[in-house]
Design a protein around this motif. Sequence first.
Motif, PDB file in Angstrom:
ATOM      1  N   PRO A   1      -3.459   4.270   0.628  1.00 35.01           N
ATOM      2  CA  PRO A   1      -4.272   5.454   0.909  1.00 35.01           C
ATOM      3  C   PRO A   1      -3.546   6.779   0.656  1.00 35.01           C
ATOM      4  N   HIS A   2      -2.736   6.840  -0.392  1.00 37.64           N
ATOM      5  CA  HIS A   2      -2.083   8.111  -0.735  1.00 37.64           C
ATOM      6  C   HIS A   2      -3.145   9.156  -1.080  1.00 37.64           C
ATOM      7  N   SER A   3      -2.828  10.432  -0.835  1.00 39.29           N
ATOM      8  CA  SER A   3      -3.708  11.513  -1.270  1.00 39.29           C
ATOM      9  C   SER A   3      -3.894  11.407  -2.785  1.00 39.29           C
TER      10      SER A   3
ATOM     11  N   VAL B   1       9.877   8.053   1.974  1.00 39.68           N
ATOM     12  CA  VAL B   1       8.892   8.400   0.940  1.00 39.68           C
ATOM     13  C   VAL B   1       8.859   7.319  -0.140  1.00 39.68           C
ATOM     14  N   CYS B   2       7.933   7.548  -1.095  1.00 40.79           N
ATOM     15  CA  CYS B   2       7.496   6.510  -2.032  1.00 40.79           C
ATOM     16  C   CYS B   2       8.584   5.940  -2.947  1.00 40.79           C
ATOM     17  N   ALA B   3       9.033   6.739  -3.919  1.00 38.82           N
ATOM     18  CA  ALA B   3       9.900   6.214  -4.977  1.00 38.82           C
ATOM     19  C   ALA B   3      11.180   5.581  -4.424  1.00 38.82           C
TER      20      ALA B   3
ATOM     21  N   ASN C   1       5.703  11.126  10.973  1.00 40.88           N
ATOM     22  CA  ASN C   1       4.866  10.638   9.873  1.00 40.88           C
ATOM     23  C   ASN C   1       5.731  10.535   8.621  1.00 40.88           C
ATOM     24  N   LYS C   2       5.090  10.145   7.546  1.00 41.28           N
ATOM     25  CA  LYS C   2       5.758  10.055   6.244  1.00 41.28           C
ATOM     26  C   LYS C   2       6.717  11.221   6.029  1.00 41.28           C
ATOM     27  N   ALA C   3       7.859  10.914   5.445  1.00 38.49           N
ATOM     28  CA  ALA C   3       8.899  11.877   5.057  1.00 38.49           C
ATOM     29  C   ALA C   3       9.831  12.259   6.204  1.00 38.49           C
TER      30      ALA C   3
ATOM     31  N   GLY D   1      -0.631  -1.392 -10.491  1.00 38.28           N
ATOM     32  CA  GLY D   1      -0.742  -0.255  -9.595  1.00 38.28           C
ATOM     33  C   GLY D   1       0.373   0.745  -9.838  1.00 38.28           C
ATOM     34  N   LYS D   2       0.901   1.253  -8.739  1.00 34.23           N
ATOM     35  CA  LYS D   2       1.848   2.371  -8.814  1.00 34.23           C
ATOM     36  C   LYS D   2       3.256   1.889  -9.089  1.00 34.23           C
ATOM     37  N   TRP D   3       3.920   2.522 -10.044  1.00 38.95           N
ATOM     38  CA  TRP D   3       5.297   2.203 -10.395  1.00 38.95           C
ATOM     39  C   TRP D   3       6.232   3.248  -9.786  1.00 38.95           C
TER      40      TRP D   3
ATOM     41  N   THR E   1       0.850  -1.181   0.000  1.00 33.07           N
ATOM     42  CA  THR E   1       0.000   0.000   0.000  1.00 33.07           C
ATOM     43  C   THR E   1       0.890   1.238   0.000  1.00 33.07           C
ATOM     44  N   ASP E   2       0.242   2.396  -0.094  1.00 33.82           N
ATOM     45  CA  ASP E   2       0.968   3.643  -0.305  1.00 33.82           C
ATOM     46  C   ASP E   2       0.625   4.612   0.815  1.00 33.82           C
ATOM     47  N   ASP E   3       1.567   4.839   1.693  1.00 39.13           N
ATOM     48  CA  ASP E   3       1.402   5.770   2.818  1.00 39.13           C
ATOM     49  C   ASP E   3       0.580   5.190   3.977  1.00 39.13           C
ATOM     50  N   GLN E   4       0.471   3.894   4.064  1.00 37.19           N
ATOM     51  CA  GLN E   4      -0.190   3.274   5.221  1.00 37.19           C
ATOM     52  C   GLN E   4       0.836   3.125   6.339  1.00 37.19           C
TER      53      GLN E   4
ATOM     54  N   SER F   1       3.897  -1.689   3.377  1.00 34.93           N
ATOM     55  CA  SER F   1       3.599  -0.329   2.910  1.00 34.93           C
ATOM     56  C   SER F   1       4.915   0.326   2.503  1.00 34.93           C
ATOM     57  N   ASP F   2       4.837   1.454   1.807  1.00 33.83           N
ATOM     58  CA  ASP F   2       6.057   1.989   1.184  1.00 33.83           C
ATOM     59  C   ASP F   2       6.755   3.069   1.977  1.00 33.83           C
ATOM     60  N   ASN F   3       6.143   3.521   3.058  1.00 36.10           N
ATOM     61  CA  ASN F   3       6.806   4.513   3.938  1.00 36.10           C
ATOM     62  C   ASN F   3       5.921   4.689   5.161  1.00 36.10           C
ATOM     63  N   GLY F   4       6.295   5.608   6.018  1.00 37.85           N
ATOM     64  CA  GLY F   4       5.507   5.845   7.219  1.00 37.85           C
ATOM     65  C   GLY F   4       4.121   6.365   6.881  1.00 37.85           C
TER      66      GLY F   4
HETATM   67 CA    CA Z   1       4.107   6.410  -0.290  1.00 37.59          CA
END
Ligand code: CA
Length: 615
Positions: free
Chosen positions: A229-231, A97-99, A313-315, A148-150, A58-61, A297-300
């Motif tokens: 659940p990314h924005s 963060v994501c990438a 949190n994230k970042a 999904g997201k690359w 997931t993304d940002d979970q 998940s991919d980050n905080g």
């Molecule tokens: Ca993310």
Amino acid sequence: MIIFQQRLFSGFLLTHQTCFIALLACGLLQAAENRQDSGNDSLSQTPSDPPNIVFIMTDDQGYWDTGVAGNPDIETPSMDRIASEGLQLQRYYAAPVCAPTRAGIMTGRHYLRTGLYNTRFGGDTMGIGEVTIAQLLKQAGYRTGLFGKWHLGKYPGYQPQDRGFDEFFGHYHGHIERYEFPDQLHHNGTPVKTRGYVSELFTDAARDFIDVTHRAGKPFFCALMFNAPHSPWVLDTSHYGQPEGDQTLTKYLDKGLPIREARIYSLIDRVDQNIGRLLQHLDNLGVADNTLVVFTSDNGGVSKHWKGGMNGNKASTYEGGVRAPCFVRWPNRIDPGQVSMALTSHIDWLPTFCEVAGVEPPADRPIDGKSLVHLMSQNPSDSHHDYVYHTWDRYSPNPDRRWGISDGRWKLMCVVGNEVVATEKNWRLFDLKNDPEEKKNLREQQPQTVNRLRSAFTKWFHDVTQDIEYRPIRIPISTDGNFETELSPSWATWQGDHIQYTFDGYDWDTIDSWKESGESATWRLEIERAGNYKIQLSYGCSPQHAGGILSLRAGEHRLAHQVQATSTSEQFAIFEAGSIWLDAGEQELTASVAESVPTELMRLNSITLTPIETP
Ligand SMILES: [Ca+2]
């Protein structure tokens, strides 16, 4: 239940790969498939079958956004099921963060080694020389798919189907704007129109990929990379008359969550329902016992309703920014209910999957991750990495502003904004054993620990960044297939007192506010073949500002375009600007204001290059 010790397991892998090749040679895969179709019994899965791999991210979970983490309000029965039926890695770390996390997963290397350094501005591109886990698993006979997201490169040569994935359906960017009837999606390099809700669409595509691969008698590597659940936190209201999203949102609002938090929880809830569907599908196919399922998940996290006492949190490089949920289920290998407190990392997946598939990781480059297979046993060890490292700076790698290192017990870190000159006074030392909430800074009480950790961090940072250039890659302009190449605003570098780049969901970004002669934006290109290229400009310009001259320059070649009006500066239209000659090789294309204009030249949304066929 089959439990192998590490040494025996390696030998077993050699054996099972040999068996797999022999099966291929003898044409017996169909028989194996028939056995699997017969149901989830002892004949359907044998220890000699190469395990399927389903990697769900997931993304940002956040670490805290699951029921099994103790969250009293979120409902994640499927995620919790993976945890309870397998192994929980309690101290698993993603990048902030994501990438960066995605590059680490794909390569087994810290992201800074791959040339990737950002989540935008063209810095979210993984170097073309990297070897991905998908490429390696294909060598081992797997069919590979990503749904999904690359977020590791948008241009030809850098897309998932160019990096080892047989099948790709999803998006290149860090997020998309619409989750219902989603736009910005591609299938194997081609833009597609879609109906439905994004989490369902990705799950359905993953399910279909698994079906086709299973029928072909091949093991599958299925990466299901949810963008939720990314924005922008768009709920599912696509099923008109049965607004599932509204029902879920209401459930969390009724629990007393503020609207922002209720939206995030609803998105996670929806993902969880889809994970449940996929797990059920594995059961129905009779392949669940020999399928290694990872959930992470991919980050905080970005949610703040309930964080279990975690900081950040994230970042950020607090634990809340880098610790992620991580559950591994593999019934043929892992007993239910296992927990490890070992320091583990997103960079560990490539060596892990290589080991289970019986293929060697690349030997010609540093691989930072370590196989997790030794933790997939009864009473898993609490020992894995000596240190985990964290670093993130949007514009260029920086060892001083936002970083961290931990040996499990002690953690040294720093988080300061770009406006602050980071010094030793900004460093914080936490005793994670006695202060897991990272509240009490012990930097002055423990100078030796501070020195040890800082020294290890700077040594690591130098190692992973040396001899690497961090700037947007040259955009490949290929004549293959006569396709168009769109130059995005975020990939430009710009010069001038007023000109600026505005981030607006990638496809709606602009270069804008330029008005003085000479203010310019430049793209770095790699031209495959010299020739004339048609130029199309997408921009917005209100009628009262029209008439300025945009100059395009590539080497000695120039093109001028008089800016035309659209109804408003926010409405983009496409204009043919003529053609320009581009020499082969490394080139720069510069767009600039030819004559000063009173307000702004235009809001430039993109430049598209199309090779013109020469007779
Ligand atoms: Ca993310």
